[in-house]
Design a protein around this motif. Structure first.
Motif, PDB file in Angstrom:
ATOM      1  N   PRO A  44       0.810  -1.221   0.000  1.00 53.99           N
ATOM      2  CA  PRO A  44       0.000   0.000   0.000  1.00 53.99           C
ATOM      3  C   PRO A  44       0.846   1.275   0.000  1.00 53.99           C
ATOM      4  CG  PRO A  44      -0.843  -1.552   1.610  1.00 53.99           C
ATOM      5  CD  PRO A  44       0.453  -2.107   1.104  1.00 53.99           C
ATOM      6  N   VAL A  45       1.960   1.261   0.701  1.00 49.84           N
ATOM      7  CA  VAL A  45       2.831   2.437   0.727  1.00 49.84           C
ATOM      8  C   VAL A  45       3.415   2.675  -0.666  1.00 49.84           C
ATOM      9  CG1 VAL A  45       4.954   3.416   1.681  1.00 49.84           C
ATOM     10  CG2 VAL A  45       3.347   2.199   3.173  1.00 49.84           C
ATOM     11  N   ALA A  46       3.900   1.631  -1.307  1.00 48.83           N
ATOM     12  CA  ALA A  46       4.448   1.762  -2.662  1.00 48.83           C
ATOM     13  C   ALA A  46       3.364   2.227  -3.630  1.00 48.83           C
ATOM     14  CB  ALA A  46       5.045   0.438  -3.121  1.00 48.83           C
ATOM     15  N   ALA A  47       2.147   1.723  -3.471  1.00 57.05           N
ATOM     16  CA  ALA A  47       1.046   2.125  -4.342  1.00 57.05           C
ATOM     17  C   ALA A  47       0.730   3.609  -4.166  1.00 57.05           C
ATOM     18  CB  ALA A  47      -0.191   1.285  -4.050  1.00 57.05           C
ATOM     19  N   LEU A  48       0.728   4.071  -2.926  1.00 53.78           N
ATOM     20  CA  LEU A  48       0.461   5.484  -2.667  1.00 53.78           C
ATOM     21  C   LEU A  48       1.570   6.363  -3.239  1.00 53.78           C
ATOM     22  CD1 LEU A  48      -1.425   7.528  -1.393  1.00 53.78           C
ATOM     23  CD2 LEU A  48      -0.196   7.218   0.762  1.00 53.78           C
ATOM     24  N   VAL A  49       2.799   5.940  -3.079  1.00 55.12           N
ATOM     25  CA  VAL A  49       3.929   6.690  -3.652  1.00 55.12           C
ATOM     26  C   VAL A  49       3.794   6.751  -5.174  1.00 55.12           C
ATOM     27  CG1 VAL A  49       6.438   6.672  -4.017  1.00 55.12           C
ATOM     28  CG2 VAL A  49       5.497   6.249  -1.729  1.00 55.12           C
ATOM     29  N   ALA A  50       3.434   5.642  -5.795  1.00 53.33           N
ATOM     30  CA  ALA A  50       3.286   5.620  -7.256  1.00 53.33           C
ATOM     31  C   ALA A  50       2.170   6.550  -7.714  1.00 53.33           C
ATOM     32  CB  ALA A  50       3.024   4.194  -7.731  1.00 53.33           C
ATOM     33  N   VAL A  51       1.052   6.555  -6.997  1.00 49.29           N
ATOM     34  CA  VAL A  51      -0.062   7.435  -7.375  1.00 49.29           C
ATOM     35  C   VAL A  51       0.348   8.901  -7.225  1.00 49.29           C
ATOM     36  CG1 VAL A  51      -2.387   8.181  -6.693  1.00 49.29           C
ATOM     37  CG2 VAL A  51      -1.882   5.753  -6.949  1.00 49.29           C
ATOM     38  N   LEU A  52       1.030   9.221  -6.129  1.00 53.20           N
ATOM     39  CA  LEU A  52       1.492  10.604  -5.939  1.00 53.20           C
ATOM     40  C   LEU A  52       2.505  11.010  -7.007  1.00 53.20           C
ATOM     41  CD1 LEU A  52       1.779  10.691  -2.051  1.00 53.20           C
ATOM     42  CD2 LEU A  52       0.046  11.809  -3.476  1.00 53.20           C
ATOM     43  N   LEU A  53       3.423  10.110  -7.318  1.00 54.68           N
ATOM     44  CA  LEU A  53       4.402  10.384  -8.370  1.00 54.68           C
ATOM     45  C   LEU A  53       3.711  10.539  -9.722  1.00 54.68           C
ATOM     46  CD1 LEU A  53       7.332  10.739  -9.242  1.00 54.68           C
ATOM     47  CD2 LEU A  53       7.522   8.241  -9.358  1.00 54.68           C
ATOM     48  N   ALA A  54       2.702   9.714  -9.988  1.00 55.44           N
ATOM     49  CA  ALA A  54       1.944   9.825 -11.245  1.00 55.44           C
ATOM     50  C   ALA A  54       1.240  11.171 -11.325  1.00 55.44           C
ATOM     51  CB  ALA A  54       0.934   8.688 -11.356  1.00 55.44           C
ATOM     52  N   ALA A  55       0.743  11.666 -10.199  1.00 54.90           N
ATOM     53  CA  ALA A  55       0.091  12.976 -10.186  1.00 54.90           C
ATOM     54  C   ALA A  55       1.094  14.074 -10.534  1.00 54.90           C
ATOM     55  CB  ALA A  55      -0.548  13.237  -8.825  1.00 54.90           C
ATOM     56  N   VAL A  56       2.286  13.982  -9.967  1.00 50.86           N
ATOM     57  CA  VAL A  56       3.329  14.980 -10.262  1.00 50.86           C
ATOM     58  C   VAL A  56       3.717  14.915 -11.738  1.00 50.86           C
ATOM     59  CG1 VAL A  56       5.725  15.632  -9.799  1.00 50.86           C
ATOM     60  CG2 VAL A  56       4.193  15.068  -7.895  1.00 50.86           C
ATOM     61  N   ILE A  57       3.897  13.711 -12.239  1.00 50.98           N
ATOM     62  CA  ILE A  57       4.257  13.543 -13.658  1.00 50.98           C
ATOM     63  C   ILE A  57       3.137  14.075 -14.545  1.00 50.98           C
ATOM     64  CG2 ILE A  57       4.680  11.842 -15.476  1.00 50.98           C
ATOM     65  CD1 ILE A  57       6.058  10.112 -13.273  1.00 50.98           C
ATOM     66  N   GLY A  58       1.900  13.741 -14.199  1.00 50.00           N
ATOM     67  CA  GLY A  58       0.753  14.191 -14.985  1.00 50.00           C
ATOM     68  C   GLY A  58       0.610  15.704 -14.997  1.00 50.00           C
ATOM     69  N   LEU A  59       0.779  16.323 -13.839  1.00 50.80           N
ATOM     70  CA  LEU A  59       0.698  17.781 -13.769  1.00 50.80           C
ATOM     71  C   LEU A  59       1.819  18.436 -14.579  1.00 50.80           C
ATOM     72  CD1 LEU A  59      -0.267  18.328 -10.031  1.00 50.80           C
ATOM     73  CD2 LEU A  59      -1.656  18.864 -12.037  1.00 50.80           C
ATOM     74  N   THR A  60       3.005  17.886 -14.459  1.00 53.58           N
ATOM     75  CA  THR A  60       4.137  18.406 -15.225  1.00 53.58           C
ATOM     76  C   THR A  60       3.877  18.285 -16.715  1.00 53.58           C
ATOM     77  OG1 THR A  60       5.637  17.790 -13.421  1.00 53.58           O
ATOM     78  CG2 THR A  60       6.633  18.194 -15.587  1.00 53.58           C
ATOM     79  N   ASP A  61       3.332  17.151 -17.127  1.00 46.68           N
ATOM     80  CA  ASP A  61       3.002  16.929 -18.532  1.00 46.68           C
ATOM     81  C   ASP A  61       1.986  17.956 -19.015  1.00 46.68           C
ATOM     82  OD1 ASP A  61       2.982  15.664 -21.040  1.00 46.68           O
ATOM     83  OD2 ASP A  61       1.370  14.293 -20.421  1.00 46.68           O
ATOM     84  N   CYS A  62       0.972  18.231 -18.204  1.00 46.21           N
ATOM     85  CA  CYS A  62      -0.043  19.225 -18.586  1.00 46.21           C
ATOM     86  C   CYS A  62       0.566  20.615 -18.729  1.00 46.21           C
ATOM     87  CB  CYS A  62      -1.169  19.254 -17.551  1.00 46.21           C
ATOM     88  SG  CYS A  62      -2.300  17.859 -17.674  1.00 46.21           S
ATOM     89  N   VAL A  63       1.422  20.974 -17.798  1.00 44.79           N
ATOM     90  CA  VAL A  63       2.058  22.295 -17.855  1.00 44.79           C
ATOM     91  C   VAL A  63       2.930  22.406 -19.099  1.00 44.79           C
ATOM     92  CG1 VAL A  63       3.775  23.785 -16.740  1.00 44.79           C
ATOM     93  CG2 VAL A  63       1.966  22.725 -15.373  1.00 44.79           C
ATOM     94  N   LEU A  64       3.739  21.382 -19.350  1.00 43.11           N
ATOM     95  CA  LEU A  64       4.635  21.417 -20.504  1.00 43.11           C
ATOM     96  C   LEU A  64       3.867  21.405 -21.824  1.00 43.11           C
ATOM     97  CD1 LEU A  64       7.507  19.054 -19.305  1.00 43.11           C
ATOM     98  CD2 LEU A  64       7.518  21.556 -19.434  1.00 43.11           C
ATOM     99  N   GLY A  97       0.831  22.569 -22.145  1.00 44.40           N
ATOM    100  CA  GLY A  97      -0.051  23.729 -22.193  1.00 44.40           C
ATOM    101  C   GLY A  97      -1.512  23.366 -22.333  1.00 44.40           C
ATOM    102  N   THR A  98      -1.910  22.276 -21.697  1.00 39.35           N
ATOM    103  CA  THR A  98      -3.299  21.817 -21.775  1.00 39.35           C
ATOM    104  C   THR A  98      -3.743  21.283 -20.418  1.00 39.35           C
ATOM    105  OG1 THR A  98      -4.836  20.372 -22.943  1.00 39.35           O
ATOM    106  CG2 THR A  98      -2.648  19.491 -22.533  1.00 39.35           C
ATOM    107  N   GLU A  99      -5.044  21.145 -20.261  1.00 42.97           N
ATOM    108  CA  GLU A  99      -5.581  20.600 -19.014  1.00 42.97           C
ATOM    109  C   GLU A  99      -5.861  19.112 -19.107  1.00 42.97           C
ATOM    110  OE1 GLU A  99      -8.954  22.790 -17.694  1.00 42.97           O
ATOM    111  OE2 GLU A  99      -7.902  24.700 -17.755  1.00 42.97           O
TER     112      GLU A  99
END
Length: 127
Positions: free
Chosen positions: A82-102, A104-106
């Motif tokens: 569960p800890v690894a899963a939570l870390v992966a989801v949080l990391l995916a959120a960071v990657i996803g947000l970065t991708d959106c910013v780069l 220029g879309t939502e």
């Protein structure tokens, strides 16, 4: 997790990247592996639920699709913790947000970020 599953995850990420969809037929073999992992190690089932919960909330708010929820469930089970899963989801959120910013879309597909995050957590856990 073996190289075959890692490559299969990358295939799923590529399909989602190109089509903005993750077909159930493509997720089925991964789901079989995930259910097997959860049957062997109950903690993998908890990890699957841990990874799926934020994506289910996102799905209910129309921020992601049902394929993303199913992929997150499978990735959580594959991570087995569960800890690894939570870390992966949080990391995916960071990657996803970065991708959106780069980009220029939502709206960007969630699958690639989740797959990259899952593989990164798996690689870091092996060290």
């Amino acid at each position: 997790m073996g190289w075959g599953i890692a490559l299969y995850l990358l295939l799923i990420a590529d399909v989602d990247r190109r089509t903005l969809r993750i077909p159930n037929l493509l997720l089925l073999p991964l789901a079989v592996v995930a259910v097997s992992a959860a049957a062997q190690t109950p903690l993998a089932g908890v990890a699957a639920l841990t990874a799926a919960a934020p994506y289910l909330l996102g799905f209910l708010r129309r921020a992601c699709g049902g394929g993303d929820v199913k992929l997150a469930t499978c990735c959580g089970a594959l991570l087995g913790s569960p800890v690894a899963a939570l870390v992966a989801v949080l990391l995916a959120a960071v990657i996803g947000l970065t991708d959106c910013v780069l980009a220029g879309t939502e709206r960007r597909p969630h699958g690639p970020a989740l797959v990259v995050a899952t593989l990164a957590v798996l690689l870091l856990a092996r060290r």
